[in-house]
Design an enzyme around this catalytic site. Structure first.
Site, PDB file in Angstrom:
ATOM      1  N   ALA A  41      -6.846  72.981  51.012  1.00 62.29           N
ATOM      2  CA  ALA A  41      -7.088  73.987  52.575  1.00 62.29           C
ATOM      3  C   ALA A  41      -7.368  75.119  52.305  1.00 62.29           C
ATOM      4  O   ALA A  41      -7.764  75.855  53.413  1.00 62.29           O
ATOM      5  CB  ALA A  41      -5.413  73.846  52.731  1.00 62.29           C
ATOM      6  N   GLU A  60      -6.811  81.420  42.104  1.00 60.70           N
ATOM      7  CA  GLU A  60      -6.314  80.151  41.503  1.00 60.70           C
ATOM      8  C   GLU A  60      -5.362  80.010  40.325  1.00 60.70           C
ATOM      9  O   GLU A  60      -5.820  80.706  39.647  1.00 60.70           O
ATOM     10  CB  GLU A  60      -6.939  78.606  41.671  1.00 60.70           C
ATOM     11  CG  GLU A  60      -6.617  76.883  40.868  1.00 60.70           C
ATOM     12  CD  GLU A  60      -5.371  76.693  41.592  1.00 60.70           C
ATOM     13  OE1 GLU A  60      -5.819  75.941  43.164  1.00 60.70           O
ATOM     14  OE2 GLU A  60      -4.775  76.257  40.875  1.00 60.70           O
ATOM     15  N   THR A  69      -4.954  67.877  46.394  1.00 57.75           N
ATOM     16  CA  THR A  69      -5.761  67.213  47.049  1.00 57.75           C
ATOM     17  C   THR A  69      -6.956  66.407  46.034  1.00 57.75           C
ATOM     18  O   THR A  69      -7.278  65.041  46.428  1.00 57.75           O
ATOM     19  CB  THR A  69      -7.032  68.315  47.209  1.00 57.75           C
ATOM     20  OG1 THR A  69      -6.009  69.166  48.473  1.00 57.75           O
ATOM     21  CG2 THR A  69      -7.894  67.423  48.588  1.00 57.75           C
ATOM     22  N   ASP A 302       5.317  77.798  44.958  1.00 56.08           N
ATOM     23  CA  ASP A 302       5.662  79.190  44.616  1.00 56.08           C
ATOM     24  C   ASP A 302       5.149  79.480  46.178  1.00 56.08           C
ATOM     25  O   ASP A 302       6.051  81.106  46.609  1.00 56.08           O
ATOM     26  CB  ASP A 302       4.007  79.151  43.874  1.00 56.08           C
ATOM     27  CG  ASP A 302       4.330  78.910  42.914  1.00 56.08           C
ATOM     28  OD1 ASP A 302       5.194  78.164  42.427  1.00 56.08           O
ATOM     29  OD2 ASP A 302       3.460  79.530  41.768  1.00 56.08           O
ATOM     30  N   ARG A 361       6.200  54.986  55.426  1.00 59.69           N
ATOM     31  CA  ARG A 361       6.167  55.105  54.313  1.00 59.69           C
ATOM     32  C   ARG A 361       6.984  55.213  53.234  1.00 59.69           C
ATOM     33  O   ARG A 361       8.211  54.590  52.355  1.00 59.69           O
ATOM     34  CB  ARG A 361       5.176  56.095  53.655  1.00 59.69           C
ATOM     35  CG  ARG A 361       4.277  55.727  53.250  1.00 59.69           C
ATOM     36  CD  ARG A 361       2.968  57.471  53.341  1.00 59.69           C
ATOM     37  NE  ARG A 361       1.818  56.944  52.534  1.00 59.69           N
ATOM     38  CZ  ARG A 361       0.475  57.533  52.727  1.00 59.69           C
ATOM     39  NH1 ARG A 361       0.805  58.944  52.133  1.00 59.69           N
ATOM     40  NH2 ARG A 361      -0.569  56.989  51.628  1.00 59.69           N
ATOM     41  N   HIS A 470       5.189  63.767  48.920  1.00 60.57           N
ATOM     42  CA  HIS A 470       4.385  64.850  49.380  1.00 60.57           C
ATOM     43  C   HIS A 470       5.623  65.258  49.951  1.00 60.57           C
ATOM     44  O   HIS A 470       6.819  64.801  49.751  1.00 60.57           O
ATOM     45  CB  HIS A 470       4.090  64.232  50.769  1.00 60.57           C
ATOM     46  CG  HIS A 470       3.179  64.998  51.462  1.00 60.57           C
ATOM     47  ND1 HIS A 470       1.885  65.899  50.913  1.00 60.57           N
ATOM     48  CD2 HIS A 470       3.453  66.055  52.662  1.00 60.57           C
ATOM     49  CE1 HIS A 470       1.296  66.501  52.177  1.00 60.57           C
ATOM     50  NE2 HIS A 470       2.462  66.458  52.807  1.00 60.57           N
ATOM     51  N   ALA A 514      -2.792  63.847  55.991  1.00 64.06           N
ATOM     52  CA  ALA A 514      -2.275  65.437  54.384  1.00 64.06           C
ATOM     53  C   ALA A 514      -4.144  65.997  54.294  1.00 64.06           C
ATOM     54  O   ALA A 514      -4.199  67.219  54.759  1.00 64.06           O
ATOM     55  CB  ALA A 514      -1.613  64.620  53.029  1.00 64.06           C
ATOM     56  N   LEU A 515      -4.883  64.761  54.016  1.00 66.22           N
ATOM     57  CA  LEU A 515      -5.891  66.231  54.025  1.00 66.22           C
ATOM     58  C   LEU A 515      -7.022  66.933  55.213  1.00 66.22           C
ATOM     59  O   LEU A 515      -7.545  67.090  55.439  1.00 66.22           O
ATOM     60  CB  LEU A 515      -7.127  65.077  53.293  1.00 66.22           C
ATOM     61  CG  LEU A 515      -6.423  64.522  51.783  1.00 66.22           C
ATOM     62  CD1 LEU A 515      -7.592  63.572  50.816  1.00 66.22           C
ATOM     63  CD2 LEU A 515      -6.227  65.956  50.655  1.00 66.22           C
TER      64      LEU A 515
HETATM   65  P1  ADP Z   1      -2.945  71.234  50.217  1.00 64.32           P
HETATM   66  O1  ADP Z   1      -3.118  69.940  50.319  1.00 64.32           O
HETATM   67  O2  ADP Z   1      -2.062  72.016  50.763  1.00 64.32           O
HETATM   68  O3  ADP Z   1      -4.490  72.443  49.930  1.00 64.32           O
HETATM   69  P2  ADP Z   1      -3.582  71.465  47.007  1.00 64.32           P
HETATM   70  O4  ADP Z   1      -2.028  70.994  45.837  1.00 64.32           O
HETATM   71  O5  ADP Z   1      -4.824  70.043  47.007  1.00 64.32           O
HETATM   72  O6  ADP Z   1      -3.018  71.449  48.037  1.00 64.32           O
HETATM   73  O7  ADP Z   1      -3.345  72.769  46.912  1.00 64.32           O
HETATM   74  C1  ADP Z   1      -2.406  73.294  46.448  1.00 64.32           C
HETATM   75  C2  ADP Z   1      -3.021  75.211  45.063  1.00 64.32           C
HETATM   76  O8  ADP Z   1      -2.882  75.999  44.753  1.00 64.32           O
HETATM   77  C3  ADP Z   1      -3.245  73.922  43.683  1.00 64.32           C
HETATM   78  O9  ADP Z   1      -4.784  73.653  43.256  1.00 64.32           O
HETATM   79  C4  ADP Z   1      -2.051  74.861  43.371  1.00 64.32           C
HETATM   80  O10 ADP Z   1      -2.385  75.565  41.529  1.00 64.32           O
HETATM   81  C5  ADP Z   1      -2.886  76.631  43.432  1.00 64.32           C
HETATM   82  N1  ADP Z   1      -1.395  77.149  43.651  1.00 64.32           N
HETATM   83  C6  ADP Z   1       0.029  76.541  43.685  1.00 64.32           C
HETATM   84  N2  ADP Z   1       0.742  78.325  43.431  1.00 64.32           N
HETATM   85  C7  ADP Z   1      -0.344  79.465  43.109  1.00 64.32           C
HETATM   86  C8  ADP Z   1      -0.348  80.646  42.991  1.00 64.32           C
HETATM   87  N3  ADP Z   1       1.097  80.770  42.846  1.00 64.32           N
HETATM   88  N4  ADP Z   1      -0.952  81.708  43.056  1.00 64.32           N
HETATM   89  C9  ADP Z   1      -2.409  80.989  42.761  1.00 64.32           C
HETATM   90  N5  ADP Z   1      -2.022  79.315  43.264  1.00 64.32           N
HETATM   91  C10 ADP Z   1      -1.360  78.350  43.302  1.00 64.32           C
END
Ligand code: ADP
Length: 533
Positions: A41, A60, A69, A302, A361, A470, A514-515
Site C-alpha cells: 500500500a 520504513e 506483501t 504500530d 477461509r 491477516h 488483500a493485495l
Molecule cells: P500493506 O499490504 O498494507 O502494504 P505490508 O505489511 O505489506 O502492508 O507493509 C507494511 C509496512 O509498514 C511494512 O514494511 C512494515 O515494516 C512497515 N511499518 C510498520 N510499522 C511501521 C512504523 N512504525 N514505521 C515505519 N514503517 C512501519
C-alpha cells in the site's frame, strides 16, 4: 522549500526535498507527502503521489521494503472480462450466482448489488466466465458477513481492474493470459490474477524500481520507525520517527498529507490475542498465544496506535484471519502444494474429507481446528500439479517439494496413504467422493468449485496447519482514504491504506482481495494526498 525551521544549522536541498538539522540534533525533512510503511500500500501510494506531482518521503522501520506483501501468495482479485473469457463456466458457478442473488438481502446495498448482478448475468453471452465489479462486491460483502462498509466495498471492486492495469503500466509482469486467472484459497470465484514473479516480489520490485527511476521525487528511509504524528491546528502535518539502529530522532514534515500504510498486527501476539477475545461471543478463535503466523516480524500494528492518538476511529479489530495453509514447521506459506482451489482436496489424519475446500477461509480453518492435531493433508495428482511446469508461489515444482520432504508421492493412493500414515481405505473413499463431486458438480460438504478428477498417478500429499494471516480491522477511512475520527469526521491531512485500515473485508476477507485492496486504496491515497485534499 515550503517551510523554514528555526535554529537551523544546515540545510540540504535535493530536488525539492528539504533536509536540515536543528541545534538539538534532530534531523528535519520536508516533502509534499510523507508515507509510513514501504509495503504494497505504501509503495503504491508513493508511485501514485509522485505521478500526481508530489515529492514523497517513505519511512520504513525494517531494513528492507516489502512487509507482508513481498511474502504473500501474491494473488490479485479483479473482475476482468477479457482474461476471464478464457476461463470456462460450469453449472456449479451458475448455482453460486443464483444462490447469492436470490437470498433475502441484508440491506439496500446488497439488494442493489443483487439486482445489478441479475441484470448483468441475464445479458451475459460469454465467452467464458461471468464476472463484474458488482458480483465481486456481492461476494466480498457476503463473505465478510456484511460487516464491511458498503462505500469501501464499492470503491474497492470498481477500481481493482484499473489498478491492475496501472501496475502493469508501471512495469509489473503478470502471467500469460491463459495462465493468469485462477482461484486462490478462499477467493470463492476464479478471479485471482497470478503475477510473473514468485510470492509478492513482482509488486515490490516494480515499485522499488519505479522509486529508483524517480529518486529525485521519492526518498525511502529504511530502519526508520514512525513513533508519532505531528498535529498543528487540527491538521496532521508530519511524522516523528526514530532510527532503529542509531536511535536518532527525526521529524518529517508533510505539506500536503501523511499516509499511514503500516500493515496489520498478525505478528503482535499480545494485541491479536486481546482483540481475539473480543470476538469470543461471535465465534472467535481458540487462544492464539502460541499460534504460528505467515506474517513478517514488523506486522505489529504500530499504525493503529499512531492513528488512535490523533483521534482516529478503529473498527473491526476483533476480525482476525487464520488460514488452514500454514507450514507445520514455521506457519509460513512456504512449501505449499499451491494450486487452484478447484484442483485439490483436503483430508485429516484419518484420511477423511471434512470441509468444503472451496469455501471461506474462516470456515475452513474452524473446521481444521476440530480435526485430530488440527492437521490436514492437501491431496492432488499429476494432472493438478503438473511437473515440471507448475511452480508454487516459492517457485517450487512438486519434485522440489518432494526432495525437500515437504510433499509425498505415491504411484497408488494406497502407497501415498502409507507414506503419510493415513488409513488407505479412507483416502481411497475420500478420493472417490471427490471425483463423484466433479461429475455431479456438488457434494454433501457444499463444495461448488470443481474442475478435474484426481485420478492420474502419481498422487501427492502435503501437510498444513492453521496459521494467523491477516487482520481485517483497523483505521476507519472514507472512500477517499481520508482517516475518520470517532464522530465520523475527516482528520485533515491524514490518510490510510492497506491492511492497517478496517471496513473493507468485514469479518472474513476473501483470498486474493488483500493485495488488490492495498494497491487500489494505496493508489487512491497517493493521488488524494498529493492533491492535499
Ligand atoms: P500493506 O499490504 O498494507 O502494504 P505490508 O505489511 O505489506 O502492508 O507493509 C507494511 C509496512 O509498514 C511494512 O514494511 C512494515 O515494516 C512497515 N511499518 C510498520 N510499522 C511501521 C512504523 N512504525 N514505521 C515505519 N514503517 C512501519
Amino acid at each position: 522549500m515550503k517551510h523554514i525551521f528555526s535554529k537551523v544549522l544546515a540545510v540540504v536541498i535535493v530536488a525539492g526535498l528539504v533536509a536540515c538539522a536543528t541545534s538539538q540534533g534532530t534531523q528535519q525533512e520536508t516533502a509534499d507527502v510523507v508515507i509510513i510503511g514501504a509495503g504494497g500500500a505504501g509503495l503504491a501510494a508513493a508511485m501514485s503521489a509522485q505521478q500526481n506531482g508530489a515529492k514523497v518521503i517513505v519511512l520504513e522501520k525494517m531494513e528492507r521494503a516489502g512487509g507482508n506483501t513481498v511474502i504473500s501468495g501474491a494473488a490479485f482479485n479483479t473482475a476482468d472480462p477479457a482474461r476471464q473469457a478464457l476461463v470456462s463456466m460450469n453449472e456449479a458457478n451458475r448455482r453460486d450466482i443464483q444462490t447469492l442473488t436470490t437470498k433475502t438481502p441484508h440491506n439496500d446495498f446488497e439488494r442493489e448489488l443483487q439486482q445489478t448482478v441479475i441484470e448483468q448475468f441475464a445479458a451475459f453471452r460469454g465467452p467464458g466466465l461471468f464476472d463484474s465489479p458488482e458480483w465481486h462486491a456481492l461476494q466480498t460483502y457476503n463473505g465478510g458477513d456484511y460487516v464491511a462498509k458498503p462505500e469501501l466495498v464499492r470503491t474497492f471492486t470498481k477500481n481493482t481492474l484499473d489498478t491492475l492495469e496501472w501496475l502493469k503500466s508501471n512495469g509489473m509482469g503478470w502471467q500469460r493470459d491463459q495462465d493468469v486467472i485462477f482461484t486462490v484459497l478462499g477467493a470463492l470465484w476464479p478471479r485471482s490474477h497470478r503475477p510473473q514473479m514468485p510470492l509478492g516480489q513482482g509488486y515490490i520490485t516494480t515499485s522499488l524500481g519505479y522509486a529508483e527511476a524517480h529518486k529525485d521525487d521519492i526518498t525511502i528511509h529504511y530502519n526508520t520507525r514512525a513513533t508519532q504524528l505531528v498535529v498543528q491546528n487540527g491538521r496532521v502535518t508530519g511524522v516523528r520517527a526514530t532510527n532503529v539502529n542509531t536511535n536518532k530522532k527525526s521529524t518529517y514534515t508533510a505539506t500536503k498529507g501523511v499516509i499511514i500504510a503500516t500493515g496489520g498486527f498478525g505478528a503482535n501476539i499480545k494485541l491479536r490475542q486481546s482483540y481475539n477475545t473480543l470476538a469470543m461471543d461471535k465465534g472467535g478463535w481458540p487462544n492464539l498465544d502460541s499460534a504460528k503466523t505467515t506474517n513478517h516480524p514488523g506486522a505489529t500494528g504500530d499504525g493503529l496506535a499512531l492513528a488512535e492518538k490523533v483521534g482516529a476511529n478503529l473498527i473491526g479489530l476483533e476480525w482476525l484471519q487464520l488460514l488452514p495453509m500454514g507450514d507445520p514447521r514455521t506457519g509460513s506459506l512456504s512449501g505449499n502444494i499451491e494450486i487452484g482451489v478447484e484442483d485439490r482436496f483436503f483430508v485429516n489424519k484419518n484420511g477423511d474429507r471434512f470441509v468444503n475446500e472451496g469455501g471461506r477461509r474462516d470456515d475452513m480453518t474452524k473446521a481444521l481446528f476440530a480435526q485430530p492435531d488440527a492437521w490436514l493433508w492437501v491431496i492432488c495428482d499429476k494432472q493438478s500439479y503438473p511437473t515440471p511446469q507448475h511452480k508454487n508461489n516459492f517457485n517450487e515444482s512438486i519434485e522440489d517439494l518432494i526432495a525437500a520432504g515437504r510433499a509425498f508421492e505415491g504411484n497408488t493412493l494406497e502407497e501415498l496413504a502409507e507414506k503419510i500414515g493415513v488409513p488407505a481405505e479412507n483416502l481411497r473413499r475420500a478420493t472417490e467422493q471427490f471425483n463423484a463431486g466433479v461429475d455431479a458438480g456438488s457434494d454433501s460438504l457444499g463444495r461448488t468449485l470443481w474442475r478435474i478428477k484426481i485420478e492420474q498417478p502419481p498422487f501427492y500429499a502435503g501437510a498444513r496447519i492453521p496459521t494467523v494471516h491477516h487482520t481485517m480491522g483497523g483505521i476507519e477511512i472514507n472512500s477517499n482514504t481520508q482517516v475518520l475520527n470517532k464522530s465520523g469526521q475527516v482528520i485533515p491531512g491524514l490518510y490510510a491504506a492497506g491492511e492497517v485500515t478496517g471496513g473493507i473485508h468485514g469479518s472474513n476477507r476473501l483470498g486474493g482481495n488483500a493485495l488488490a485492496d492495498a494497491h487500489t486504496f494505496g493508489r487512491i491515497a497517493g493521488a488524494n494526498a498529493a492533491a492535499g485534499q
